[in-house]
Motif scaffolding. Sequence first.
Motif, mmCIF file in Angstrom:
data_model
loop_
_atom_site.group_PDB
_atom_site.id
_atom_site.type_symbol
_atom_site.label_atom_id
_atom_site.label_comp_id
_atom_site.label_asym_id
_atom_site.label_seq_id
_atom_site.Cartn_x
_atom_site.Cartn_y
_atom_site.Cartn_z
ATOM 1 N N GLY A 125 0.802 -1.221 0.000
ATOM 2 C CA GLY A 125 0.000 0.000 0.000
ATOM 3 C C GLY A 125 0.834 1.270 0.000
ATOM 4 O O GLY A 125 0.296 2.364 -0.018
ATOM 5 N N GLY A 126 2.162 1.120 0.051
ATOM 6 C CA GLY A 126 3.027 2.274 -0.059
ATOM 7 C C GLY A 126 3.920 2.553 1.130
ATOM 8 O O GLY A 126 4.741 3.461 1.077
ATOM 9 N N ARG B 125 9.268 3.405 9.856
ATOM 10 C CA ARG B 125 8.448 4.470 10.420
ATOM 11 C C ARG B 125 7.053 4.484 9.778
ATOM 12 O O ARG B 125 6.050 4.682 10.457
ATOM 13 C CB ARG B 125 9.129 5.813 10.228
ATOM 14 N N GLN B 126 6.984 4.276 8.478
ATOM 15 C CA GLN B 126 5.687 4.237 7.799
ATOM 16 C C GLN B 126 4.887 3.005 8.222
ATOM 17 O O GLN B 126 3.673 3.076 8.376
ATOM 18 C CB GLN B 126 5.880 4.269 6.278
ATOM 19 N N ILE B 127 5.574 1.891 8.426
ATOM 20 C CA ILE B 127 4.903 0.690 8.928
ATOM 21 C C ILE B 127 4.356 0.962 10.324
ATOM 22 O O ILE B 127 3.224 0.618 10.646
ATOM 23 C CB ILE B 127 5.859 -0.527 8.935
ATOM 24 N N GLY C 142 12.067 -6.267 -1.004
ATOM 25 C CA GLY C 142 11.149 -5.912 -2.070
ATOM 26 C C GLY C 142 9.694 -5.894 -1.666
ATOM 27 O O GLY C 142 8.827 -5.890 -2.522
ATOM 28 N N ALA C 143 9.402 -5.880 -0.363
ATOM 29 C CA ALA C 143 8.004 -5.835 0.063
ATOM 30 C C ALA C 143 7.349 -4.530 -0.358
ATOM 31 O O ALA C 143 6.157 -4.476 -0.597
ATOM 32 C CB ALA C 143 7.890 -6.010 1.578
ATOM 33 N N CYS C 144 8.142 -3.465 -0.443
ATOM 34 C CA CYS C 144 7.617 -2.161 -0.834
ATOM 35 C C CYS C 144 7.484 -2.119 -2.351
ATOM 36 O O CYS C 144 8.468 -2.198 -3.072
ATOM 37 C CB CYS C 144 8.535 -1.043 -0.359
ATOM 38 N N GLU D 11 9.541 4.820 -4.437
ATOM 39 C CA GLU D 11 9.639 6.273 -4.576
ATOM 40 C C GLU D 11 8.948 6.991 -3.419
ATOM 41 O O GLU D 11 9.261 8.134 -3.108
ATOM 42 C CB GLU D 11 9.054 6.747 -5.911
ATOM 43 N N LEU D 12 8.043 6.308 -2.723
ATOM 44 C CA LEU D 12 7.354 6.905 -1.585
ATOM 45 C C LEU D 12 8.236 6.944 -0.336
ATOM 46 O O LEU D 12 7.946 7.679 0.601
ATOM 47 C CB LEU D 12 6.069 6.133 -1.266
ATOM 48 N N ALA D 13 9.295 6.184 -0.308
ATOM 49 C CA ALA D 13 10.164 6.127 0.867
ATOM 50 C C ALA D 13 10.831 7.462 1.144
ATOM 51 O O ALA D 13 11.177 7.766 2.277
ATOM 52 C CB ALA D 13 11.220 5.045 0.689
ATOM 53 N N ASP D 14 11.002 8.279 0.112
ATOM 54 C CA ASP D 14 11.675 9.559 0.282
ATOM 55 C C ASP D 14 10.731 10.688 0.666
ATOM 56 O O ASP D 14 11.171 11.790 0.957
ATOM 57 C CB ASP D 14 12.405 9.943 -1.013
#
Length: 80
Positions: free
Chosen positions: A23-24, A29-31, A55-57, A61-64
């Motif tokens: 889902g992105g 931290r996002q998890i 590679g779960a993400c 590009e959303l990591a930044d």
Amino acid sequence: MNRVYVCNCFGVTEAQVKKHAEGGACTPRQIASACKAGTDCGSCVRRIQALLGRGACSRPELADQAQPALSGLPELDEAA
């Protein structure tokens, strides 16, 4: 059903972390923002990192992008 728990404190499974990653959510931290995994004892943060590193993400590009602040979580600051 075989459930592999990543976060015992909040009962978060590997499948749930992968679902949030799809889902992105691309960082520990996002998890944590999505399901609280890693916000109590912190022992699962490295496992979450490993899952995300495999590679779960699906949208790296959303990591930044800007992260919501999770104060009081030094283990996430060190791990991220």
